[in-house]
Scaffold this motif. Structure first.
Motif, PDB file in Angstrom:
ATOM      1  N   ASN A  73       0.698  -1.071  -0.085  1.00  0.00           N
ATOM      2  CA  ASN A  73      -0.213   0.057   0.136  1.00  0.00           C
ATOM      3  C   ASN A  73       0.730   1.292  -0.128  1.00  0.00           C
ATOM      4  OD1 ASN A  73      -2.102  -1.580  -0.018  1.00  0.00           O
ATOM      5  ND2 ASN A  73      -2.321  -1.467   2.345  1.00  0.00           N
ATOM      6  N   ASN A  74       2.303   1.108   0.157  1.00  0.00           N
ATOM      7  CA  ASN A  74       3.023   2.299   0.201  1.00  0.00           C
ATOM      8  C   ASN A  74       4.009   2.045  -1.043  1.00  0.00           C
ATOM      9  OD1 ASN A  74       4.997   3.886   0.663  1.00  0.00           O
ATOM     10  ND2 ASN A  74       5.457   3.358   2.733  1.00  0.00           N
ATOM     11  N   ASN A  75       3.780   3.086  -1.952  1.00  0.00           N
ATOM     12  CA  ASN A  75       4.773   3.021  -3.317  1.00  0.00           C
ATOM     13  C   ASN A  75       6.089   3.113  -2.994  1.00  0.00           C
ATOM     14  OD1 ASN A  75       2.691   2.533  -5.053  1.00  0.00           O
ATOM     15  ND2 ASN A  75       2.441   4.898  -5.649  1.00  0.00           N
ATOM     16  N   THR A  76       6.373   4.062  -2.288  1.00  0.00           N
ATOM     17  CA  THR A  76       7.883   4.080  -1.634  1.00  0.00           C
ATOM     18  C   THR A  76       8.497   2.875  -0.971  1.00  0.00           C
ATOM     19  OG1 THR A  76       7.070   6.282  -0.961  1.00  0.00           O
ATOM     20  CG2 THR A  76       9.436   5.892  -0.721  1.00  0.00           C
ATOM     21  N   GLY A  77       7.610   2.139  -0.336  1.00  0.00           N
ATOM     22  CA  GLY A  77       7.992   1.048   0.529  1.00  0.00           C
ATOM     23  C   GLY A  77       8.518  -0.225  -0.711  1.00  0.00           C
ATOM     24  N   VAL A  78       7.477  -0.086  -1.868  1.00  0.00           N
ATOM     25  CA  VAL A  78       7.631  -1.281  -2.743  1.00  0.00           C
ATOM     26  C   VAL A  78       8.964  -0.978  -3.551  1.00  0.00           C
ATOM     27  CG1 VAL A  78       6.779  -2.161  -4.925  1.00  0.00           C
ATOM     28  CG2 VAL A  78       5.101  -1.593  -3.344  1.00  0.00           C
ATOM     29  N   SER A  79       9.042   0.265  -3.910  1.00  0.00           N
ATOM     30  CA  SER A  79      10.342   0.741  -4.651  1.00  0.00           C
ATOM     31  C   SER A  79      11.680   0.378  -3.977  1.00  0.00           C
ATOM     32  CB  SER A  79      10.547   2.242  -4.903  1.00  0.00           C
ATOM     33  OG  SER A  79       9.301   2.475  -5.546  1.00  0.00           O
ATOM     34  N   GLN A  80      11.728   1.001  -2.398  1.00  0.00           N
ATOM     35  CA  GLN A  80      12.886   0.489  -1.645  1.00  0.00           C
ATOM     36  C   GLN A  80      12.916  -1.040  -1.674  1.00  0.00           C
ATOM     37  OE1 GLN A  80      11.797   2.448   1.930  1.00  0.00           O
ATOM     38  NE2 GLN A  80      12.814   4.425   1.621  1.00  0.00           N
ATOM     39  N   MET A  81      11.774  -1.762  -1.539  1.00  0.00           N
ATOM     40  CA  MET A  81      12.095  -3.462  -1.531  1.00  0.00           C
ATOM     41  C   MET A  81      12.829  -3.890  -2.723  1.00  0.00           C
ATOM     42  SD  MET A  81      11.286  -4.819   1.176  1.00  0.00           S
ATOM     43  CE  MET A  81      11.023  -6.370   0.691  1.00  0.00           C
ATOM     44  N   VAL A  82      12.134  -3.328  -3.852  1.00  0.00           N
ATOM     45  CA  VAL A  82      12.795  -3.671  -5.170  1.00  0.00           C
ATOM     46  C   VAL A  82      14.356  -3.476  -5.231  1.00  0.00           C
ATOM     47  CG1 VAL A  82      12.582  -3.416  -7.657  1.00  0.00           C
ATOM     48  CG2 VAL A  82      10.629  -3.708  -6.537  1.00  0.00           C
ATOM     49  N   GLU A  83      14.529  -2.034  -4.788  1.00  0.00           N
ATOM     50  CA  GLU A  83      16.090  -1.963  -4.801  1.00  0.00           C
ATOM     51  C   GLU A  83      16.889  -2.820  -3.872  1.00  0.00           C
ATOM     52  OE1 GLU A  83      17.624   0.113  -7.005  1.00  0.00           O
ATOM     53  OE2 GLU A  83      15.562   0.172  -7.679  1.00  0.00           O
ATOM     54  N   SER A  84      16.373  -3.173  -2.723  1.00  0.00           N
ATOM     55  CA  SER A  84      17.126  -4.116  -1.693  1.00  0.00           C
ATOM     56  C   SER A  84      17.177  -5.397  -2.514  1.00  0.00           C
ATOM     57  CB  SER A  84      16.165  -4.388  -0.297  1.00  0.00           C
ATOM     58  OG  SER A  84      16.023  -2.891   0.135  1.00  0.00           O
ATOM     59  N   ILE A  85      15.994  -5.769  -3.140  1.00  0.00           N
ATOM     60  CA  ILE A  85      16.206  -7.223  -3.781  1.00  0.00           C
ATOM     61  C   ILE A  85      17.290  -7.233  -5.004  1.00  0.00           C
ATOM     62  CG2 ILE A  85      14.921  -8.856  -4.907  1.00  0.00           C
ATOM     63  CD1 ILE A  85      12.457  -7.923  -3.584  1.00  0.00           C
ATOM     64  N   LYS A  86      17.300  -6.076  -5.566  1.00  0.00           N
ATOM     65  CA  LYS A  86      18.263  -6.177  -6.688  1.00  0.00           C
ATOM     66  C   LYS A  86      19.807  -6.042  -6.302  1.00  0.00           C
ATOM     67  CE  LYS A  86      15.980  -3.208 -10.180  1.00  0.00           C
ATOM     68  NZ  LYS A  86      15.880  -2.032 -10.596  1.00  0.00           N
ATOM     69  N   GLY A  87      19.944  -5.671  -4.975  1.00  0.00           N
ATOM     70  CA  GLY A  87      21.144  -5.656  -4.407  1.00  0.00           C
ATOM     71  C   GLY A  87      21.782  -7.082  -3.761  1.00  0.00           C
ATOM     72  N   ILE A  88      20.954  -7.861  -3.745  1.00  0.00           N
ATOM     73  CA  ILE A  88      21.288  -9.199  -3.285  1.00  0.00           C
ATOM     74  C   ILE A  88      22.102 -10.007  -4.500  1.00  0.00           C
ATOM     75  CG2 ILE A  88      20.466 -11.728  -2.795  1.00  0.00           C
ATOM     76  CD1 ILE A  88      17.900 -10.502  -1.900  1.00  0.00           C
ATOM     77  N   GLU A  89      23.203 -10.614  -4.059  1.00  0.00           N
ATOM     78  CA  GLU A  89      24.097 -11.147  -4.963  1.00  0.00           C
ATOM     79  C   GLU A  89      23.524 -12.395  -5.922  1.00  0.00           C
ATOM     80  OE1 GLU A  89      27.793 -12.061  -3.341  1.00  0.00           O
ATOM     81  OE2 GLU A  89      28.359 -13.275  -5.137  1.00  0.00           O
ATOM     82  N   GLY A  90      23.178 -12.283  -7.112  1.00  0.00           N
ATOM     83  CA  GLY A  90      22.985 -13.442  -7.815  1.00  0.00           C
ATOM     84  C   GLY A  90      21.431 -13.085  -8.328  1.00  0.00           C
ATOM     85  N   VAL A  91      20.926 -11.956  -8.145  1.00  0.00           N
ATOM     86  CA  VAL A  91      19.691 -11.298  -8.836  1.00  0.00           C
ATOM     87  C   VAL A  91      20.119 -10.521  -9.786  1.00  0.00           C
ATOM     88  CG1 VAL A  91      17.787  -9.870  -8.469  1.00  0.00           C
ATOM     89  CG2 VAL A  91      18.486 -11.576  -6.493  1.00  0.00           C
ATOM     90  N   GLN A  92      19.610 -11.027 -11.085  1.00  0.00           N
ATOM     91  CA  GLN A  92      19.936 -10.318 -12.279  1.00  0.00           C
ATOM     92  C   GLN A  92      19.014  -9.320 -12.594  1.00  0.00           C
ATOM     93  OE1 GLN A  92      19.901 -13.713 -14.550  1.00  0.00           O
ATOM     94  NE2 GLN A  92      21.950 -14.262 -14.455  1.00  0.00           N
ATOM     95  N   ALA A  93      17.742  -9.336 -12.311  1.00  0.00           N
ATOM     96  CA  ALA A  93      16.883  -8.234 -12.474  1.00  0.00           C
ATOM     97  C   ALA A  93      15.554  -8.437 -11.684  1.00  0.00           C
ATOM     98  CB  ALA A  93      16.246  -8.306 -14.021  1.00  0.00           C
TER      99      ALA A  93
END
Lengths: 297, 222
Positions: A73-93
């Motif tokens: 329900n929080n657009n900023t929260g979703v964007s932050q989560m996506v950025e955090s996930i992208k930072g995990i080693e092995g995640v390509q996109a």
């Protein structure tokens, strides 16, 4: 070398005569090696198909991460989560698939049956984050995702992949065993038929020796005979296997359209090359063994 | 061509087939070997072909010492010999022409030469019309002539013929002996074993070997 090139016609004619004089036994040899190679062809094809399916499924491997309601329900929260996930080693996109896209995808999957979705008052699908990952890193990525704050649950296709991998591995092991069994059987059959041929032609061989013929000249038609018999068996096997595979493809096309089978032409030609090469090599080695065993006796 | 000094051949069962013979055959010699059955005629030819080896003594054929250890060289030597076997040793399932050509396939001849030699040899034994017949369909006399054609088509340096006229009528036998004699001019030596002494009574310029119980005595005819 000249001995062989100038006598090529004679050698083939000689093989033809030897096969004709012992037609029944030679036909049985072609038939039995053909059946053995047919089993091999089918196992190779099964191994090939399963490996192809595993590769395709692996190539399409995606992980879906479903987030907590609060974050969604929080657009900023979703964007932050996506950025955090992208930072995990092995995640390509990583990208967000919103409710509408999820709904449309299901409409596409269901096709004619999509009308069932109309029974819902609201869109029943929730947004999620879709990840493409390096498959080698699947375990640590999943480990990190499940422990991330704000992640409700993670869906991956690892179980399906594991099963497919197991099937492919089992077929690979069976394939190796079958290749070994086929190899030994063919060598035994061919060396035996060559021994038999030599025994049937021992008078001729003796005469040729008395006339001064070199051993290679005497032996070559027998080598060629063994080679042609196994190649005959190989051709029979490839024909039978091509027919069987085409039939199976036709049968699978209707009820199981989503299985990513390799192109039929590619499968058949690859299987044909493997079986024919193997039959030629085994025919040559089998004949050689037959000749050597007679010589040693 | 052939030099034998004190040659004996003793079989493992103790039978002495050849007993201490001395012999010399020169290029272009025509030699008839006669004697009763079991006198050692065939054994003598077997020694010359390297089918048997001397138990004692020294034997040289076309410059090659005939010892057990010389198998590959003796195999090579055989390409210079035109053998006619008593039991013909024709290869069944093949035609007359194929049998004649088979004796030449591993010699250094072109395909054209091969065919020409086979055709000439068959013409000389009067069987050119049978070139395409399978050898199993021939009479004994015809089979014998094919065996002779196979031997002479190779244009050998030495012809070894074991009873080559045994199954032939008188006219054919004389023709075959004439054929063999025609090679003498080309310095080919011909050794023929035979029971048919009546055929060689009128022979001139040849050697006659008489064998008895493995020993030989020889004389020059004409």
């Amino acid at each position: 070398m000249k001995l062989f090139s100038s006598n090529a016609g004679y050698f083939f004619k000689e093989v033809k005569t030897m096969i004709r004089l012992n037609l029944f036994s030679n036909s049985l040899t072609i038939f039995s090696t053909g059946l053995i190679f047919f089993i091999l062809a089918m196992i190779i094809s099964g191994w090939w198909v399963s490996s192809h399916v595993v590769n395709v499924v692996q190539g399409e491997a995606e992980i879906n991460v479903y987030l907590d309601e609060e974050i969604l329900n929080n657009n900023t929260g979703v964007s932050q989560m996506v950025e955090s996930i992208k930072g995990i080693e092995g995640v390509q996109a990583a990208r967000v698939v919103d409710q509408d896209e999820a709904y449309n995808r299901m409409v596409e999957i269901l096709g004619k049956e999509a009308s069932v979705l109309n029974k819902f008052d609201d869109n029943p699908f929730s947004s999620f984050v879709e990840l493409k990952i390096d498959l080698q890193e699947i375990d640590p990525v999943l480990e990190k995702l499940t422990h991330m704050m704000g992640v409700e649950h993670v869906r991956d296709n690892r179980e399906v992949l594991e099963r497919l991998r197991n099937i492919a591995e089992a077929l690979r092991v069976v394939g190796i065993l079958v290749v070994a069994a086929v190899g030994i059987s063919t060598l035994v059959i061919i060396s035996h038929i060559i021994r038999l041929g030599i025994s049937n032609n021992k008078e001729q061989i003796y005469t040729l020796r008395l006339l001064g013929a070199p051993e290679l000249f005497i032996a070559f038609p027998f080598l060629l005979e063994g080679l042609l018999l196994t190649i005959g068996g190989g051709i029979l096997a490839v024909s039978l296997a091509t027919f069987s595979i085409s039939y199976l493809y036709a049968q699978m096309a209707g009820p199981l359209p989503f299985i990513p089978l390799p192109p039929l032409k590619e499968l058949v030609s690859g299987m044909g090359i493997v079986v024919m090469s193997l039959s030629a090599v085994l025919g040559f080695v089998g004949s050689l063994l037959g000749l050597v065993s007679v010589r040693n006796n | 061509m052939i030099k034998a000094k004190g040659v004996s051949l003793r079989f493992p069962n103790g039978t002495i087939a050849i007993n201490n013979i001395d012999l010399q055959v020169e290029p272009g010699d025509m030699v008839y070997v006669t004697g009763p059955s079991g006198s050692g005629k065939t054994s003598l030819l077997k020694l010359f072909m390297g089918i048997e080896y001397p138990t004692i003594g020294s034997l040289e054929v076309l410059g090659q010492q005939m010892d057990k250890g010389q198998t590959s060289r003796i195999r090579q030597l055989r390409t210079s010999i035109g053998p006619v076997f008593q039991e013909f040793k024709l290869i069944k399932g093949r035609t007359v022409a194929e049998n004649v050509m088979l004796g030449m396939r591993f010699l250094d001849l072109s395909q054209d030469q091969l065919k020409e030699n086979a055709h000439d040899a068959l013409a000389k034994v009067g069987l050119e019309h049978k070139a395409s017949s399978l050898v199993e369909n021939l009479s004994w006399g015809e089979s014998q002539r094919v065996a002779i054609a196979r031997a002479v088509a190779r244009k050998p340096l030495l012809i070894l013929a074991d009873e080559p006229t045994g199954n032939l009528d008188k006219d054919n036998a004389i023709n075959i002996l004439e054929l063999f004699k025609s090679f003498i001019d080309q310095k080919t030596s011909v050794i023929i074993t035979t029971h048919a002494t009546h055929l060689i009574d009128a022979e001139k310029h040849c050697k006659l070997i008489q064998m008895n119980k493995g020993s030989l005595s020889w004389e020059r005819l004409g």
